[in-house]
Scaffold this active site. Structure first.
Site, mmCIF file in Angstrom:
data_model
loop_
_atom_site.group_PDB
_atom_site.id
_atom_site.type_symbol
_atom_site.label_atom_id
_atom_site.label_comp_id
_atom_site.label_asym_id
_atom_site.label_seq_id
_atom_site.Cartn_x
_atom_site.Cartn_y
_atom_site.Cartn_z
ATOM 1 N N ASP A 1 28.270 41.009 37.087
ATOM 2 C CA ASP A 1 29.561 40.682 37.894
ATOM 3 C C ASP A 1 30.223 42.449 38.091
ATOM 4 O O ASP A 1 29.856 43.515 38.162
ATOM 5 C CB ASP A 1 30.303 40.095 36.589
ATOM 6 N N ASP B 1 32.632 30.495 42.401
ATOM 7 C CA ASP B 1 33.598 30.657 40.575
ATOM 8 C C ASP B 1 34.020 28.629 41.343
ATOM 9 O O ASP B 1 34.369 28.761 39.987
ATOM 10 C CB ASP B 1 34.001 31.654 40.228
HETATM 11 C C1 DGJ Z 1 33.615 36.119 36.881
HETATM 12 C C2 DGJ Z 1 32.283 35.911 37.662
HETATM 13 O O1 DGJ Z 1 32.598 34.997 38.903
HETATM 14 C C3 DGJ Z 1 31.565 34.209 36.197
HETATM 15 O O2 DGJ Z 1 30.989 33.268 36.713
HETATM 16 C C4 DGJ Z 1 32.071 34.931 34.641
HETATM 17 O O3 DGJ Z 1 30.991 35.835 34.724
HETATM 18 C C5 DGJ Z 1 33.314 35.936 34.866
HETATM 19 N N1 DGJ Z 1 33.024 37.022 35.704
HETATM 20 C C6 DGJ Z 1 33.117 36.999 33.008
HETATM 21 O O4 DGJ Z 1 33.924 37.374 33.292
#
Ligand code: DGJ
Length: 713
Positions: A461, A530
Site C-alpha cells: 500500500d 477503495d
Molecule cells: C487503503 C487501502 O486501499 C485499503 O484497501 C486498506 O488496505 C487500507 N489502506 C489499510 O490502511
C-alpha cells in the site's frame, strides 16, 4: 484508417551532416501498423507517417518530410518542445541530427534505437521504439546523454512526441477523485494546448489516470473510429500535452511531468525516460483495449500469463480490531469459503505506538505482541494447516510521526525543514531518493520473507502523496526528488524481484493511485479503487479496462451498497480478480452457499475471464444496464455478464449483441450462477445468430444480474 501523414515541408538548414544519411528512412512496423521516420536533407529526423501498415514496403519511399520527430527548444518551432536543454553557456537550444539506427529482436517484436546528436554540444539523444507485432503496441522512451564538458540542465525531457494531421481531434481523459476514479470525459481539441498531468510524487493517479484515448477525425466509439490510446509507465508525476498548431496539426507529448523536475546531468551522464506505451486502432476503443490486454499479459505484467489467487481479506471485516484468535477463525473462513488465500490487512504491527488506528505505528514492522503474541508465524502455520495461502499487507514507504522509526530517523522523511509538517492520512513519505532508505524498505520485505517464508503474497500500500517536498539527502538538488523517489522505488522493487522472483504482490495506493504499467512490471495485480460499491465498480472497472486487463484488476465483494444483492456484488467482482472482504458470518446461509458456488463457477471460468478477449458490449455510462463478454482465445468458450442497474418502469429492453465468437460454431448458452442454485435451460444458437441478433439478457428488475456461459459444441 486515414493516413496520419504530416505533409512535408522544406527546411534547408546547413550542418555537418553526412549526405549518405539524407533520405534514409527508419521504418517500424507491427502486423497492422507502420511508422516512418525520414532523414531530411538537413540531417534532421522527421515523422513522415504513423498509421496503417502499407502492403508494399516500397510505398513507404513516397512518404517524406513531416514534423521533426523530437522537437527541441530554442530553434525554429513555435510550439511545445519535447526536449529543452539548458547548456552551461546559457544557450537553451538543441539541434538533433540523425546518426544512425539499430534494430534488434525482442520477445514478440523488435527494438529500434535511433541515435541523434547535437553537433554543437555533442549531446546525444537515443529514441527507443519497441514494436510488438501481434498486439500492435508501440513503446517509446528516450535516453539523453550530456555530451558537453560542463553540466547541462534538462528542463523538458519527453518520452515521446507524436504528430497527427486529422480534421478533428477528440480527447478522452479518465479523471475523478479518491473512490470515484476513471470517469471518462471527451472534449474536442482546438488551437492551443491541453495538458493532463499529476503532481502527486509517490503515485501517478488520484485525480486523473495516466492514460487517454484520442479520437482522430471523430470521437472514438467502442467498435469504430480511428483512435490513439496511450499510457505512461511511470509510478509518479506524468504529463500528456496535446497541442494543436496554427495549421490544425496536433502534437502529443508524453512523459514525466517536468513540473519542479529540472535535472542536472554531469558530463557523460545519461537520463532515461520511462516508456510511453500506445496503439492505434481503426476499430475504436475496444480493439485498442484488447491490444493492451494481450500485450500486458504477454510482455509486461509480473507473471502476466500465470494464474491468480482468489482471496479473503480482513480489512472491511475487522479494520484494526483483531487478534490471533480472530484471525485464525478468518483463515478457517477462507478455507470454508473456498478461496485460495487469506490476506491480513493493516493493523498487525508496532509496539511502542501500536497500529490500532491509522495515526500510529507505520514504520515499525514488528508484530504487535498483544495482538499477535506468536507472531505472523502462528498465522502462516494456521493457513498451512487449513490449506490456504497467507498474504500480508505492508505500507513500507510511509511513516507515522507517532512511530519509533520517525523518532530515530526524522532525516529520512520528506518534509520541509523550516515549515510545519503536513500529514496526509496522518503520515509522511520516506525519502526513497536516499539509498539508506531504499535499503530499509527492501529490508522490510526481506526480513519478513526470511522469517516467514510461507508468506505467499504481499499487498503493498502507499497512501500518502508527496507534499511539502524536501529531501535531506538531495540537499541542493531538490528538483531531482520527484524523479529520484520513483527511481528509488524501482531499485527496491528490482531487488525484491531478483530475490523473490515468484512472489505475487498487489499494488495498492489508497484506491487506484498506482495504476500504471511500470509498477505492474513488479506486481501481479492492482487495487483499482477503495470504492467497492458494485454499482460504482461497474463504472470503475469499465474505466480501467480501457488499458488494463481484468487479470490485474482486484475486485472484492464487500458490504458496500447493501441495496444490491450478494449476487449482484459477486457478479460485478467476478468480472475482475475475485476476492472477498466481508464478514462471512454476516451472510445468511443461502448467501454463503451462493458465494461458495460462485467461487467454484469463477474457478471454472477463470481462464476465460482472466485470459480471454474482453468485449465491452453495453456501457454503464449509456443507460440503466451494462454487459461485458469474455471469449477464450480459441473461441470455444465465452462468459456473458448482464446487469440491470436502475431500469425505468416499463422500459423497452433490447437484445445484447455478442462479439468475438466463431460465426460458424454452435454455442450452448446456459444461465449459470443463479441465486437459488437452480440450473438454467440450455439453448443452442449459432455464433452468427448471437453476433447479429443477440440475446435478451436484460430485465426491468433493479440491481439484478445474470451470468451466462457459451460453449461451442
Ligand atoms: C487503503 C487501502 O486501499 C485499503 O484497501 C486498506 O488496505 C487500507 N489502506 C489499510 O490502511
Amino acid at each position: 484508417m486515414k493516413r496520419f501523414l504530416i505533409a512535408g515541408f522544406a527546411l534547408t538548414m546547413a550542418g555537418a551532416f553526412s549526405a549518405m544519411a539524407a533520405n534514409e528512412q527508419v521504418i517500424i512496423e507491427t502486423d497492422s501498423l507502420g511508422m516512418v521516420l525520414s532523414v531530411g536533407d538537413n540531417g534532421r529526423l522527421y515523422q513522415s507517417y504513423f498509421g496503417k501498415k502499407l502492403m508494399n514496403p516500397s510505398d513507404y519511399k513516397s512518404l517524406t518530410g513531416g514534423r521533426e520527430v523530437y522537437l527541441t527548444n530554442g530553434m525554429e518551432d513555435y510550439f511545445e518542445p519535447a526536449l529543452h536543454v539548458n547548456h552551461a553557456d546559457g544557450n537553451a537550444s538543441s539541434l538533433l541530427k540523425y546518426q544512425g539506427h539499430t534494430v534488434t529482436h525482442i520477445p514478440g517484436g523488435k527494438e529500434t534505437v535511433v541515435t541523434l546528436v547535437d553537433p554543437a554540444y555533442g549531446d546525444e539523444v537515443k529514441l527507443k521504439y519497441k514494436s510488438y507485432d501481434k498486439e500492435n503496441i508501440f513503446t517509446s522512451s528516450t535516453e539523453i546523454t550530456n555530451g558537453s564538458n560542463k553540466p547541462i540542465e534538462l528542463e523538458k525531457f519527453a518520452s515521446s512526441m507524436l504528430h497527427f494531421d486529422a480534421p478533428e481531434y477528440y480527447l478522452t481523459e479518465y479523471s475523478g477523485e479518491w473512490a470515484a476514479e476513471v470517469k471518462p470525459h471527451t472534449q474536442p481539441l482546438y488551437y492551443g494546448k491541453k495538458e493532463v498531468d499529476t503532481k502527486l510524487g509517490a503515485r501517478a493517479n488520484m485525480f486523473v489516470s495516466p492514460f487517454f484515448q484520442l479520437g482522430l477525425g471523430a470521437p472514438a466509439e467502442e467498435n469504430s473510429g480511428d483512435v490513439l490510446v496511450g499510457t505512461l509507465g511511470w509510478t509518479g508525476n506524468f504529463r500528456f500535452c496535446f497541442e494543436v498548431d496554427n495549421r490544425g496539426k496536433l502534437r502529443v507529448i508524453s512523459g514525466i511531468n517536468p513540473y519542479f523536475s529540472k535535472r542536472t546531468l554531469k558530463k557523460g551522464e545519461t537520463f532515461t525516460t520511462p516508456e510511453f506505451i500506445y496503439t492505434l486502432s481503426s476499430n475504436g476503443n475496444g480493439e485498442a483495449s484488447r491490444n493492451f490486454h494481450d500485450w500486458a499479459r504477454r510482455y509486461r505484467v509480473k507473471d502476466g500469463m500465470g494464474d491468480r489467487m482468489t482471496l479473503l481479506n480482513n480489512w472491511e471485516a475487522t479494520y484494526f480490531d483483531f487478534d490471533e484468535e480472530k484471525l485464525k477463525k478468518l483463515i478457517g473462513d477462507a478455507k470454508e469459503l473456498g478461496v485460495d488465500m487469506f490476506l491480513l490487512d493493516d493493523g498487525w504491527f508496532a509496539n511502542k505506538y501500536p497500529r490500532s488506528s491509522d495515526n500510529a505505528g507505520l514504520g515499525d514492522w514488528d508484530e504487535t505482541t498483544n495482538k499477535l503474541p506468536n507472531g505472523i508465524g502462528a498465522l502462516t502455520a494456521e493457513a498451512k494447516k487449513q490449506g490456504v495461502k497467507f498474504g500480508l499487507w505492508i505500507e513500507p514507504e510511509m511513516v507515522n510521526p507517532k512511530s519509533e522509526l520517525y523518532e530515530k530517523h526524522k532525516d529520512w522523511v520528506i518534509t520541509l525543514p523550516n515549515r510545519d509538517e503536513y500529514y496526509f492520512r496522518n503520515q509522511l513519505v520516506l525519502d526513497l531518493a536516499n539509498p539508506k532508505v531504499q535499503d530499509y524498505v527492501f529490508s522490510i520485505v526481506d526480513n519478513l520473507m526470511t522469517k516467514y517464508p510461507d508468506i505467499a503474497f504481499f499487498k503493498w500500500d502507499c497512501n500518502s502523496p508527496i507534499t511539502n517536498i524536501w529531501s535531506n539527502y538531495l540537499d541542493k538538488n531538490q528538483q531531482h526528488l520527484y524523479v529520484d523517489y520513483v527511481k528509488g522505488l524501482y531499485n527496491v522493487l528490482d531487488r525484491i524481484a531478483a530475490k523473490y522472483p515468484n512472489l505475487p504482490m498487489m499494488l495498492c495506493s489508497g484506491g487506484g493511485g498506482r495504476t500504471d504499467y511500470e509498477g505492474l512490471r513488479y506486481f501481479t495485480e492492482m487495487w483499482p479503487s477503495d470504492n467497492t460499491d458494485p454499482v460504482e465498480r461497474l463504472f470503475i472497472q469499465w474505466g480501467y479496462s480501457q488499458v488494463f486487463p481484468t487479470k490485474v484488476q482486484c475486485a472484492h465483494v464487500t458490504t458496500w451498497n447493501k441495496d444490491a444483492s450478494v449476487k449482484f456484488r459477486v457478479n460485478t467482482a467476478m468480472m475482475g480478480k475475485l476476492g472477498f472482504d466481508i464478514n462471512m458470518h454476516d451472510l445468511t446461509p443461502d448467501e454463503l452457499a451462493y458465494c461458495k458456488r460462485s467461487i467454484q463457477d469463477y474457478n471454472a471460468l477463470r481462464p476465460v475471464i482472466l485470459d480471454g478477449d474482453q468485449y465491452r458490449l453495453v456501457s454503464p455510462h449509456s443507460g440503466n444496464h451494462a454487459s461485458t463478454e469474455f471469449v477464450s482465445k480459441n473461441r470455444d468458450k465465452a462468459v456473458l455478464f448482464a446487469f440491470d442497474v436502475y431500469p425505468r418502469y416499463d422500459e423497452i429492453l433490447h437484445n445484447v449483441v455478442l462479439k468475438g465468437l466463431n460465426p460458424k460454431a454452435t454455442y450452448e448458452v446456459e444461465e449459470i450462477n443463479r441465486a437459488d442454485g437452480s440450473k438454467g435451460e440450455v439453448k443452442s444458437y449459432s455464433g452468427d445468430y448471437l453476433m447479429k441478433v443477440g440475446l435478451p439478457v436484460f430485465s426491468t428488475s433493479k440491481l439484478s444480474s445474470r451470468v451466462y456461459t457459451l460453449t461451442a459444441k
